[in-house]
Structures are given as C-alpha cells and as structure tokens.
Scaffold this motif. Structure first.
Motif, PDB file in Angstrom:
ATOM      1  N   MET A   1      -8.483  -0.677   4.767  1.00 11.08           N
ATOM      2  CA  MET A   1      -8.936   0.183   6.230  1.00 11.08           C
ATOM      3  C   MET A   1      -7.807   0.892   6.728  1.00 11.08           C
ATOM      4  SD  MET A   1      -8.697  -0.633   9.728  1.00 11.08           S
ATOM      5  CE  MET A   1      -8.427  -2.233   9.992  1.00 11.08           C
ATOM      6  N   LEU A   2      -6.639   0.174   6.505  1.00  7.85           N
ATOM      7  CA  LEU A   2      -5.355   0.818   7.556  1.00  7.85           C
ATOM      8  C   LEU A   2      -4.668   1.818   6.543  1.00  7.85           C
ATOM      9  CD1 LEU A   2      -4.273  -2.553   8.857  1.00  7.85           C
ATOM     10  CD2 LEU A   2      -5.000  -0.605  10.232  1.00  7.85           C
ATOM     11  N   ALA A   3      -4.713   1.574   5.529  1.00 11.36           N
ATOM     12  CA  ALA A   3      -3.839   2.661   4.400  1.00 11.36           C
ATOM     13  C   ALA A   3      -4.491   4.046   4.446  1.00 11.36           C
ATOM     14  CB  ALA A   3      -3.527   2.113   3.124  1.00 11.36           C
ATOM     15  N   PRO A   4      -3.675   5.085   4.664  1.00 10.89           N
ATOM     16  CA  PRO A   4      -2.158   5.097   4.666  1.00 10.89           C
ATOM     17  C   PRO A   4      -1.526   5.360   6.032  1.00 10.89           C
ATOM     18  CG  PRO A   4      -3.149   7.395   4.305  1.00 10.89           C
ATOM     19  CD  PRO A   4      -4.311   6.444   4.497  1.00 10.89           C
ATOM     20  N   GLU A   5      -2.509   5.169   7.259  1.00 11.28           N
ATOM     21  CA  GLU A   5      -1.952   5.192   8.352  1.00 11.28           C
ATOM     22  C   GLU A   5      -0.744   4.138   8.638  1.00 11.28           C
ATOM     23  OE1 GLU A   5      -3.501   4.611  12.978  1.00 11.28           O
ATOM     24  OE2 GLU A   5      -4.911   4.490  11.670  1.00 11.28           O
ATOM     25  N   TRP A   6      -1.254   2.834   7.891  1.00 13.55           N
ATOM     26  CA  TRP A   6      -0.008   1.964   8.021  1.00 13.55           C
ATOM     27  C   TRP A   6       0.136   1.305   6.740  1.00 13.55           C
ATOM     28  CZ3 TRP A   6       2.051  -1.099  12.101  1.00 13.55           C
ATOM     29  CH2 TRP A   6       1.550  -0.825  13.369  1.00 13.55           C
ATOM     30  N   ARG A   7       1.521   0.942   6.308  1.00 16.99           N
ATOM     31  CA  ARG A   7       1.976   0.560   5.089  1.00 16.99           C
ATOM     32  C   ARG A   7       1.679  -0.938   5.222  1.00 16.99           C
ATOM     33  NH1 ARG A   7       8.165   0.943   2.737  1.00 16.99           N
ATOM     34  NH2 ARG A   7       7.636  -0.379   0.874  1.00 16.99           N
ATOM     35  N   VAL A   8       0.791  -1.421   4.660  1.00 21.40           N
ATOM     36  CA  VAL A   8       0.470  -2.992   4.417  1.00 21.40           C
ATOM     37  C   VAL A   8       1.060  -3.566   3.272  1.00 21.40           C
ATOM     38  CG1 VAL A   8      -1.566  -4.483   4.513  1.00 21.40           C
ATOM     39  CG2 VAL A   8      -1.974  -2.100   5.449  1.00 21.40           C
ATOM     40  N   ILE A   9       1.756  -4.651   3.582  1.00 21.13           N
ATOM     41  CA  ILE A   9       2.420  -5.406   2.447  1.00 21.13           C
ATOM     42  C   ILE A   9       1.835  -6.798   2.703  1.00 21.13           C
ATOM     43  CG2 ILE A   9       4.770  -6.406   2.052  1.00 21.13           C
ATOM     44  CD1 ILE A   9       5.831  -3.917   3.654  1.00 21.13           C
ATOM     45  N   THR A  10       1.604  -7.257   1.601  1.00 19.64           N
ATOM     46  CA  THR A  10       0.869  -8.865   1.502  1.00 19.64           C
ATOM     47  C   THR A  10       1.817  -9.482   0.355  1.00 19.64           C
ATOM     48  OG1 THR A  10      -0.880  -8.276  -0.024  1.00 19.64           O
ATOM     49  CG2 THR A  10      -1.228  -8.167   2.708  1.00 19.64           C
ATOM     50  N   TRP A  11       1.929 -10.915   0.382  1.00 16.63           N
ATOM     51  CA  TRP A  11       2.456 -11.274  -0.610  1.00 16.63           C
ATOM     52  C   TRP A  11       1.827 -12.821  -0.953  1.00 16.63           C
ATOM     53  CZ3 TRP A  11       3.929 -12.244   4.241  1.00 16.63           C
ATOM     54  CH2 TRP A  11       4.403 -13.379   4.729  1.00 16.63           C
TER      55      TRP A  11
ATOM     56  N   PRO B   1     -11.610  -3.619  13.606  1.00 16.80           N
ATOM     57  CA  PRO B   1     -11.698  -2.695  14.746  1.00 16.80           C
ATOM     58  C   PRO B   1     -10.469  -3.258  15.776  1.00 16.80           C
ATOM     59  CG  PRO B   1     -13.912  -3.077  14.270  1.00 16.80           C
ATOM     60  CD  PRO B   1     -13.023  -3.863  13.367  1.00 16.80           C
ATOM     61  N   LEU B   2     -10.528  -4.558  15.957  1.00 19.82           N
ATOM     62  CA  LEU B   2      -9.573  -5.122  16.832  1.00 19.82           C
ATOM     63  C   LEU B   2      -8.362  -5.081  16.322  1.00 19.82           C
ATOM     64  CD1 LEU B   2     -11.336  -8.613  17.337  1.00 19.82           C
ATOM     65  CD2 LEU B   2     -10.851  -7.002  19.275  1.00 19.82           C
ATOM     66  N   LEU B   3      -8.031  -5.158  15.067  1.00 21.58           N
ATOM     67  CA  LEU B   3      -6.951  -5.058  14.309  1.00 21.58           C
ATOM     68  C   LEU B   3      -6.304  -3.598  14.533  1.00 21.58           C
ATOM     69  CD1 LEU B   3      -4.258  -6.021  12.873  1.00 21.58           C
ATOM     70  CD2 LEU B   3      -5.679  -5.375  10.625  1.00 21.58           C
TER      71      LEU B   3
ATOM     72  N   SER C   1       0.869  -1.079   0.041  1.00 17.66           N
ATOM     73  CA  SER C   1      -0.003   0.036   0.057  1.00 17.66           C
ATOM     74  C   SER C   1       0.791   1.370   0.209  1.00 17.66           C
ATOM     75  CB  SER C   1      -0.971  -0.037   1.321  1.00 17.66           C
ATOM     76  OG  SER C   1      -0.020   0.198   2.282  1.00 17.66           O
ATOM     77  N   GLY C   2       2.161   1.194   0.281  1.00 18.99           N
ATOM     78  CA  GLY C   2       3.123   2.194   0.331  1.00 18.99           C
ATOM     79  C   GLY C   2       2.704   3.261   1.380  1.00 18.99           C
ATOM     80  N   GLY C   3       3.379   4.364   1.489  1.00 17.53           N
ATOM     81  CA  GLY C   3       3.304   5.446   2.361  1.00 17.53           C
ATOM     82  C   GLY C   3       4.258   5.316   3.434  1.00 17.53           C
ATOM     83  N   ASP C   4       4.340   6.247   4.299  1.00 12.97           N
ATOM     84  CA  ASP C   4       5.356   6.468   5.357  1.00 12.97           C
ATOM     85  C   ASP C   4       4.950   5.708   6.703  1.00 12.97           C
ATOM     86  OD1 ASP C   4       6.975   7.802   3.435  1.00 12.97           O
ATOM     87  OD2 ASP C   4       5.874   9.850   3.850  1.00 12.97           O
ATOM     88  N   GLY C   5       3.880   5.193   6.793  1.00 13.06           N
ATOM     89  CA  GLY C   5       3.653   4.683   8.182  1.00 13.06           C
ATOM     90  C   GLY C   5       4.586   3.546   8.498  1.00 13.06           C
ATOM     91  N   PRO C   6       4.036   3.056   9.721  1.00 15.08           N
ATOM     92  CA  PRO C   6       4.913   1.826  10.114  1.00 15.08           C
ATOM     93  C   PRO C   6       4.359   0.546   9.300  1.00 15.08           C
ATOM     94  CG  PRO C   6       3.309   2.481  11.810  1.00 15.08           C
ATOM     95  CD  PRO C   6       3.242   3.535  11.090  1.00 15.08           C
ATOM     96  N   ALA C   7       5.066  -0.480   9.220  1.00 15.75           N
ATOM     97  CA  ALA C   7       4.818  -1.581   8.153  1.00 15.75           C
ATOM     98  C   ALA C   7       4.047  -2.744   9.043  1.00 15.75           C
ATOM     99  CB  ALA C   7       6.216  -2.134   7.602  1.00 15.75           C
ATOM    100  N   LEU C   8       3.149  -3.323   8.188  1.00 18.15           N
ATOM    101  CA  LEU C   8       2.444  -4.487   8.501  1.00 18.15           C
ATOM    102  C   LEU C   8       2.431  -5.629   7.405  1.00 18.15           C
ATOM    103  CD1 LEU C   8       0.351  -6.060  10.335  1.00 18.15           C
ATOM    104  CD2 LEU C   8      -1.393  -4.862   9.063  1.00 18.15           C
ATOM    105  N   LEU C   9       2.935  -6.747   7.822  1.00 21.45           N
ATOM    106  CA  LEU C   9       3.555  -7.724   6.810  1.00 21.45           C
ATOM    107  C   LEU C   9       2.759  -8.940   6.799  1.00 21.45           C
ATOM    108  CD1 LEU C   9       5.538  -8.687   4.659  1.00 21.45           C
ATOM    109  CD2 LEU C   9       6.613  -9.903   6.624  1.00 21.45           C
ATOM    110  N   LEU C  10       1.783  -9.474   6.201  1.00 20.32           N
ATOM    111  CA  LEU C  10       0.596 -10.285   6.504  1.00 20.32           C
ATOM    112  C   LEU C  10       0.585 -11.354   5.167  1.00 20.32           C
ATOM    113  CD1 LEU C  10      -2.293  -7.826   6.791  1.00 20.32           C
ATOM    114  CD2 LEU C  10      -1.346  -8.930   8.606  1.00 20.32           C
ATOM    115  N   GLY C  11       0.667 -12.858   5.822  1.00 20.95           N
ATOM    116  CA  GLY C  11       0.843 -13.863   4.997  1.00 20.95           C
ATOM    117  C   GLY C  11      -0.610 -14.738   5.142  1.00 20.95           C
TER     118      GLY C  11
END
Length: 263
Positions: free
Chosen positions: A42-52, A253-255, A16-26
């Motif tokens: 939901m999280l971007a751009p507050e968090w940088r979400v990386i999935t693969w 919301p929990l996340l 998702s990019g951006g300068d926020g802290p990274a969240l790596l999800l598998g």
C-alpha cells in the motif's frame, strides 16, 4: 530476500526501496517480515518500507543454544540494519515483540526515530501467567514438533479465524527450526521499560486487535497514557493478534493518515 551482516550476524530483510521516508517494521513472535506485506504494497513508493526477520524467525538464524540476548540487542540489530541501508532516520514500528524492539529503538536512539507505530504490544515484562503458558507451549513444541494439536490453536490465537492460518502452519512445518531456544528466553525474560515511556516524545500511533487474547487491551492503554505524544488506542474490529495481516482494510488507512502527518 537480501542479507545484511549486522553485529556479526546475518539479518534477512526486505526493502521496498525508493527515495521516500523510511518506515522500519518488526514482526511478532512465530511470524516473519511478511506480517507487513499488505502495508508495504500500500505504501510504496511513497514510503520506503523496510521489514526484517528477527533472530530465530523466518530466514534469520537464532544464536547458538546456551547463548542469550535481549530486545535491546534486537533494537541494535534494527539500528545496524538502518546503518547498512544508509538510513539516518525512520519511523519505527512493530507488532507484539516487534513493538518491544521498536520501543527500545526509540530509547536507544531517539534522534533517529521520527515516529512510532505500535500494534498489540506492551512495555511491561512478561506476565507470570503468560510466562507459564509460553513455557508449556515451548516445551510441547520441542517434544512433539509443529503438530496440528499445537499449531491449530496457536495459529488461531495469532490470526483469529483468518484463512491465512493454513499458510502459517505450512510455514511452521517447513521451517528448519522454530524459535524455541534463545529467542524464547528473550521473549519471556524481557525487562520492564514502562517507567521510561515518558522519555519517548515522538508521535506514536497505537492499534490493537479487538479479539486479541495474547495481549489484553489495558497494556495498550498504558502506552497511550504514558507515551507523551501517543494516540488513543485504535481498536481494529474483528482482528486477533495480527491485524496488519488479517485486517489491512482497517489498519492501512490509519497508518497512511498518521504517516502523512510526519512526512
């Protein structure tokens, strides 16, 4: 979707990019990075979400037949992807086999893991009954392909009664190959890391689908008991094995609340 060459292999990923802290999800078995589309939105751009896409899933090819690898190797894939993206530290998370990988990331490189988020996963090896069931299912898929008699119950096992089942079965039918080779061996022959959970001291959020028939609740309870800084198991009402896709209104919301304690 971008490609990173990691450990001499192509890994397809979304960022998702951006300068926020990274969240790596598998993601889990038979799924792909889109498992976390509701969370990325939901999280971007507050968090940088990386999935693969893990080996043998989505657009990431499996290794050649006759070769083998483990979830430790997949954890190194994930760490190599972070290196490729210039990310020094991230919250690591995963669902089912993605959780197997996330636990091993935290054991391999604890200094790079700010927290863990685990859905419907376990630290123990494949149960003998599960191993036999998977073996029969893999053999049938190899022989008959993704026919409805096999994929309708499998999609329901993963997604419950969600309307997303049709889309998932269509993806399986369109796939060049299903993960029935080295990826299947990796799944059913995984090792036991439950005796090392006390080494993982980062904050950990646990969630489990109320109707998950793939992974019994007691395996999540073991994580809650043995991980030093784990939450109680949050039960996602009405969900099966993939609550991130089918029940984001409960998961998100929990996340978000958990991540804000880490930011």
């Amino acid at each position: 979707m971008p490609i990173a060459t990691v450990n001499d292999r192509p890994i397809f990923f979304a960022d998702s990019g951006g300068d926020g802290p990274a969240l790596l999800l598998g993601h889990g078995y038979f799924l792909d990075h889109s498992t976390f589309s509701p969370q990325a939105a939901m999280l971007a751009p507050e968090w940088r979400v990386i999935t693969w896409d893990a080996r043998g899933h989505g657009q990431t090819p499996d290794t050649e037949p006759g070769t083998s690898y483990t979830y430790w190797d997949q954890a190194r894939d994930a760490l190599g992807l972070l290196d490729h993206l210039g990310v020094e530290r991230a919250v690591a998370g995963g669902l089912s086999q993605g959780g197997f990988t996330a636990l091993r990331i935290a054991l391999l490189a604890p200094e790079r893991v700010a927290g863990l988020v685990l859905w419907d996963t376990e630290a123990t090896p494949c149960d003998p009954v599960d191993k036999a069931g998977y073996g029969d299912m893999f053999a049938a898929l190899r022989e008959y392909g993704p026919i409805d008699d096999l994929t309708v119950p499998l999609s329901t096992q993963l997604l419950g009664e969600s309307d997303l089942r049709d889309e998932l079965r269509a993806r399986w039918r369109a796939a060049a190959a299903l993960p029935l080779g080295p990826a299947a061996h990796c799944l059913i022959e995984r090792d036991d890391v439950s005796g090392r959970l006390n080494e993982i001291t980062c904050p950990t959020l646990l969630m489990w689908g109320e109707h998950d028939v793939s992974l019994p609740r007691d395996r999540m309870d073991l994580l809650s008991e043995r991980l030093p800084n784990a939450s109680d198991v949050h039960v996602i009402r009405g969900a099966a094995h993939t609550p991130t896709l089918t029940h984001p209104e409960q998961v998100n919301p929990l996340l978000r609340q958990f991540l804000r304690t880490l930011a």
